[in-house]
Write a protein that holds these residues in place. Sequence first.
Motif, PDB file in Angstrom:
ATOM      1  N   UNK A 143      10.409  -6.991  12.096  1.00  0.00           N
ATOM      2  CA  UNK A 143      10.219  -8.405  12.415  1.00  0.00           C
ATOM      3  C   UNK A 143       9.151  -8.680  13.469  1.00  0.00           C
ATOM      4  N   UNK A 144       8.786  -7.675  14.262  1.00  0.00           N
ATOM      5  CA  UNK A 144       7.830  -8.001  15.322  1.00  0.00           C
ATOM      6  C   UNK A 144       6.395  -8.018  14.795  1.00  0.00           C
TER       7      UNK A 144
ATOM      8  N   UNK B 180      11.475 -11.390  23.164  1.00  0.00           N
ATOM      9  CA  UNK B 180      10.495 -11.459  22.075  1.00  0.00           C
ATOM     10  C   UNK B 180      11.173 -11.314  20.709  1.00  0.00           C
ATOM     11  N   UNK B 181      12.476 -11.471  20.679  1.00  0.00           N
ATOM     12  CA  UNK B 181      13.226 -11.551  19.412  1.00  0.00           C
ATOM     13  C   UNK B 181      13.086 -10.323  18.528  1.00  0.00           C
TER      14      UNK B 181
ATOM     15  N   UNK C 242      15.230 -19.933  18.087  1.00  0.00           N
ATOM     16  CA  UNK C 242      16.114 -18.781  17.965  1.00  0.00           C
ATOM     17  C   UNK C 242      16.370 -18.202  19.356  1.00  0.00           C
TER      18      UNK C 242
ATOM     19  N   UNK D 241      21.680 -13.524  17.167  1.00  0.00           N
ATOM     20  CA  UNK D 241      20.624 -14.524  17.251  1.00  0.00           C
ATOM     21  C   UNK D 241      21.165 -15.833  16.696  1.00  0.00           C
TER      22      UNK D 241
END
Lengths: 789, 425
Positions: free
Chosen positions: A45-46, A148-149, A175, A168
Motif C-alpha cells: 500500500x505504500x 503514513x498508513x 483514514x 484503520x
Amino acid sequence: MLVTIEIDGKKVQARSGAMVIEAADELGIRIPRFCYHKKLSIAANCRMCLVEVEKAAKPLPACATPVTEGMRIFTKSRKALDAQKAVMEFLLINHPLDCPICDQGGECELQDVAMGYGRDVSRFAEKKRVVKDKNLGPLISTDMTRCIHCTRCVRFGEEIAGLRELGATGRGEHMEIGTYIEKAVQHELSGNVIDLCPVGALTNKPFRFSARAWEMRQFPTIAAHDCVGSNLNAHIGKNKVLRMVPRDNELVNETWISDRDRFGFEGVNSDDRLRVPMIKQNGQWKETDWTSALDFVATGLGKIASTSGVSEIGALCSPSSTVEEMYLLQRFIRGLGSGHVDHRLRQTDFSDQDAAPLYPSLGQSIEHLETVDAALVIGADIRRQQPLLAHRLRMAALDGANVMFLGSVGSTYQFPVAANVVVDPRCLTNELAGVAKALLKQASVNPPAGFAESAKAVQVSADHEAIAKALKGARNATVLLGTDAIHHPDLSTLRSLASLIAQLTDAKLGYMTEGANAAGAWLAGMVPHRGPSGSKGAPAGSPISEMLRQALKAYVLLGVEPDKDCGDVRAAMKAMRDANFVVALTAYQSPSLEQVAHVMLPVAPFTETSGTFVNAEGRWQSFAGAVAPQGDARPAWKVLRVLGNVMHIDGFEFMSSEEVRDELRTRVGNAHPDNKTRWHPPRPFVSVPQGFTRVTLVAPHSVDAIVRRSDALQQTTDAPTFAALVSDETARELSVREGQMVAMAQGGNEITMPVRLDARVPRGCVLVYAGQPGAEHLDPSATLTVRGI
Amino acid sequence: MSNEVCFRLNDKDQSWSLKTYVANGGYEVWKKILRDKTAADDIISQIKASALRGRGGAGFPTGLKWSFMPRTAPGQKYIVCNSDEGEPGTCKDRDIMRFNPHQLVEGMAIAGYTLGATVGYNYIRGEFWEPYERMEAAIEDARKAGLLGKNVLGSGVDFDMHNHLGGGAYICGEETALLESIEGKKGQPRFKPPFPASYGLFGRPTTINNTETLASIPEILRHGGKWFLELGKPNNGGTKLFSVSGHVNKPGNYEVAMGMPFAELLQMAGGVRTGHKLKAVIPGGSSTPVLPANIIMDCTMDYDSLAKAGSMLGAGSVIIMDDSTCMVRALARLSHFYYEESCGQCTPCREGTGWLARVVHRVEHGQGRPEDLQLLEDVAKKIEGRTICGLGDAAAMPVASFVKHFRDEFQYHIEHKKCLVGGAH
Ligand SMILES: Cc1cc2nc3c(=O)[nH]c(=O)nc-3n(C[C@H](O)[C@H](O)[C@H](O)COP(=O)(O)O)c2cc1C
Ligand code: SF4
Ligand code: FES
C-alpha cells in the motif's frame, strides 16, 4: 525451484515465488519500503518500492511482484526513481516534518528515505492534515498526525499477536489508525508495533524524549525475565540504559520481544538501587566500604561456622542470576562445607528431585514448537509467563496443530484451542491421570506400578479422551510442564504422569521454567542434591523448603527479595528473621531485606555485569555489561570471587567471568538432559476437594525484582491486584458481588480482600496473586474457607 | 436498432415479472443448457464470438475472462455480479434490475454453470432500494419455479444466488473491494496478483462481471454469438446501454447498437438544451477523459472509436455539457468526488486525490497560481498507474483531459480570478 533474474545488471538465482524485494535484499540492493516487513503479510500500500520491470508498462511494487524466469529489474532507472520520488512527495505532503521534536528523529525510515528521494522544497501549499492522538495506555505513545498508513501495526495485531488492537477507520485522507473505542493495548507483545512503525506515530512512551538515536550507543544483551532468552540491544545514553529493542535471532525471538523484556529493564534505574555496601549495627543501617563489608561477611559467616557448624549456612538465589554467579555461589557455600544451595524459590515439592533431568529443558528447540501438530500444556499461563513460546504455539495452532491446555488459570488465547481444561489446582493430578488412563485404555498397555490403585476412582472424561486422542494421533507431539506445574505442591506426580503420557504418545516432554536461567542454575550446581553439571553434590544439602523449616543460623541471598520471590513467604520471612546472620547480595535496598538482613552488598543487575543465561532449549547466551554498575555496585561474580579469597576457599582465582563460564562449560561438555523420568507411584488423586482452594499466580510483571520496579509495566492491566478473584459462578455460590469484601480463613488466620470477578478462575477457587499482603497465609495445597462479609 | 438485449422487455406490462419474462422466451436458454448439458467450452466460444466486452468500464473481453476461471478445479467457486454502479453519470444497471431482473438471474445461472460456480452474489449499490426489491422478488420467484436451487429442474446442477446490498461506497464497485465487502470487511481493493480467478471471494476462484455484461448472456446464447456481434461492429459486439445525462432535453438510458454515431445518440436524447451549444462530453462516466464538442461529434459510440479520440467508452455514461458550463467548476466537482471516495489505502491515491481537489478548488475560487496547471498535470501523472486499483487513474484522467482541452478557461481563472464562462459565477 530457482529462477534466474537480473537486478540492476546483476544476475542472481532466486527462489521461484519470492518477491523481487526479497531477492534484492539478498543481493544487498536496497529498495526503499515502508509497508513491507518480512514477518508480515504483503499489503503493497505504500508504493515506495516501485521499480521498473522490463516489458511491464507500469512500475511495479517490488514487495508484491514475484520473480519469474528471465525477469529484468531496474531499481534505480529513471522510471523507477521517478515513481519512488513521486511516492515520497505524496507521503510528505501531509507529514508534519516536525523531525526536530519527533522521538523517531534519527531512526525514522521516512526521514532516511526522504534524504535520498525527497525534494528540498514542498510544492504542497495547503494546510496539512492533523490527526487526534490516541491513548493506547502506559507503554505506547502516539502522534497520529505522523502516521503514513503503512498498516504494519494493524497487520501485526492480526497476524502475530492475533488480537486486532489497532485498525484503520475512515476512508481516504480521513483514514486513521486507532483502537476505535479508546482503550489501552493489552497484548503481551504489543510493544513490537513501536519497532514496526516506520515513523514517529507509535513510540516508546516511557522512553519518550530521553535521547536521540545518534546520542545513544548500542550493546547486545539477553533478556532476563523468562526462559526464552530473547536477544536484545540495550540503548545507552550517559551510562544509563534508556531502552531495550529486539535483536534479530530467528532461532530464539525472531524479531520480536515481549513487553516485559522491552519495558521491564526500567527497574534497573529505580531510585531504590543500593549504591554502597551497608551493614546493620545496633539495628541501624550504616553505609560502609567494600573492604569493611566483606570482612564483616567473612567474620559473620566464620563465626557461625565455628560456633554452630557449617551446615547452619545456606544460600538462595534468584533463578535469573547468571551462570557465573550461581557457579561461584554454590562453590562458595560448598567450599565452606555446606550443601544448602537452591534457586528453586517458588517450588514446593522436592520429593522426586533425584529423578529430575540434568536440567529442566524444553526438550526441543524453540523453533520446533512451531512445527508440532499437538501440544498439551500443563499448568502454565504461557501467554504471560513465556509470551514468545506462546507465539510459537500460536503459529503451530494456525497451521492446524491441536494445542491443549490443562491448568488452573483459564487464559484466553488468540488461536484455535483444541482443549482448555481449567480445574481446581488440587485436582490437576486427577485430570492428568484421566488423560493417562484414557491413553492406557486406548493402547491396551499395562499401567505402571501403582497407577491402577491410585487411579481407580478417576473418571475418564470426554476432554481426557479428546486430549489423549489428539496426542496419540499426532506425529509430532509435545507435552509441556509450565511454571505453575513446577510450583505445584504435587509436582512429582505431575511430572510422573506427564512423562507417562509423553511415553505413551511418543511426545517430547518439556519444561517451561521460571526466571531467565533455571537451566543454568541446575548446570551450575545451584541445587542441593547435585553439583555442577549434575555431579554428585558433595556435601549434599537441603532444598529450600527444608532450609527454611530447619531455621538455619545464616543465609546468603543473591538477588532475592524474600517477601516477594519465595513460594512460601511466611516460612522464608520467619527463617530470615530468626537467623543470626543474613547476607544479601542485592541490587536494591528492599524493605524486606532491610528488615531481615545484617549486611547488604550492592551487586549489578544484568545490564551492568557480564554473564551467561542458559535458556529453556539449553542455549548458552553470554553478554557483556551494557553500562558500568551504578554507584559502588559490583558484578556479583566479582563479589563472590573476592569473598572466596577473603575466606581462603580454593578455586576462586578467576580473572574474568568468561573464565568462570568456560570452566563450567568444559565440565558440562555435550551433556544433554533426558526429560523422561522414571515412573514413581503417585499420591492419591483428588477429584472433589473439600472447601475452597487458593489458586496462586505470579503476575507477569512481578516475576523478579527488576520488573517489579518498572513503572510502565505496573501501570498496565496485567499488574497484580489486591483482590480475591473468583468466577461469576463462585461469586453466586458465595452470594458476593464485585467489590464486596470476603474473608478467607485457613489455619487460624483470616484475610479479607475485595472480590473481583475473573472468568479465568476455576469454580470453587479463589485466585490471590503471589506477593499480595496477607497472601502468604493462604496455602494453595490446603482447604480454605471463604465467606462474604 | 434499439432495445434488443437488456431493455428488450421495457415496453411490456410488468416487464420485471417472471410471467412476462417467461412469455418472452425467458429461461429457455437456461433450461436448454440444463437439458443438453451444453459443454462449457461451447458456451464460452459463443461468448467469444459475440465480442462481448465487459460493461463495467474496462471493456475486457468477457469470453476471455471466463476462460481464465479454473472451472474444473475442486471446491467452491463463485460468480459475482457487480451492480454497485457508483460511477457518476451511470444508472443503466439500476434499470436492468428494475425492468428486467430475470434476465440477470438467468445470465448469472448460466455463468455459474459455465464457470463451475454453484453460488452467485449480486452486489447492489446501497442506494438502490427499488432494484434490490425487484431482484429479491425475482430470485424468490425463480427459486419457487425451480429455476434456482439444488438440482435445478432435476438436472443434477446446483445453482443459487443472493443479493448483497452495499453501504454506499464508490470503491466497493472495484471488484476486489467488492469481494472484501461481501466478506464483511472494510471495502478496500486487494493487490493483484493473485487475481480473483485464482483467489477471489472467501479465497476461492471467482469471476466478477458487470450487471449489463451478465444480463446480455442469455440473449447471446439464444441467438448465437454472431447475431450479437452483428448488432454492433467488429470487436465491439452488441448493443450498449448509454446513460445520457446533463444538458440534454431527454436525459435517460438508451440501448443502441454499438458504433452508433454520437450525433445520433445526442439526437435520441432530444439534443442539447434548447438555446445552447454543445461544449464538451464525458463519454463513459466521470473517470473517462472529457472530449470537446468538435472531437466527440466525429466519434461513433464504441470502444475503439472513443479510444482513438483519446477517451474511453467506460460504462457508457454520457455526460453532456453545454456552453454554460464552467469547466473548472465541473472538474472541481469531479475531483472532490474522487477525493471523498478514495479508500485511503495506498499513498498516491490517498494523498494525491486530496491534493488535486484542493488545487482545482483553489483555481476555481480565484486563488490559483501560475504554476498550478503544471502542478495539476504533474500530480495527476504521478498518481496514474501507480496505485493498487483503478481509482487513482479514474481521479487522474479527468484532470489531465480537462486541463488539456480547456486550458484557456483554467488560465483565465488564474489570471483574472474569475470565470471565463460567467454563467456559473
Ligand atoms: C474505482 C472503481 C470503481 C468501479 N466501479 C464499478 C461499478 O460500479 N460497476 C462495475 O460493474 N464495475 C466497476 N468497476 C470495474 C470493476 O472493477 C470490474 O472491472 C468489473 O466489474 C468487471 O466486470 P466486466 O468485465 O463485466 O466489466 C470499477 C472499477 C474501479 C477501479
Ligand atoms: S501508526 Fe505507524 S505502523 Fe501504524 S499505519 Fe501508521 S505509520 Fe504504519
Ligand atoms: S513496500 Fe512495497 S508497496 Fe510498500
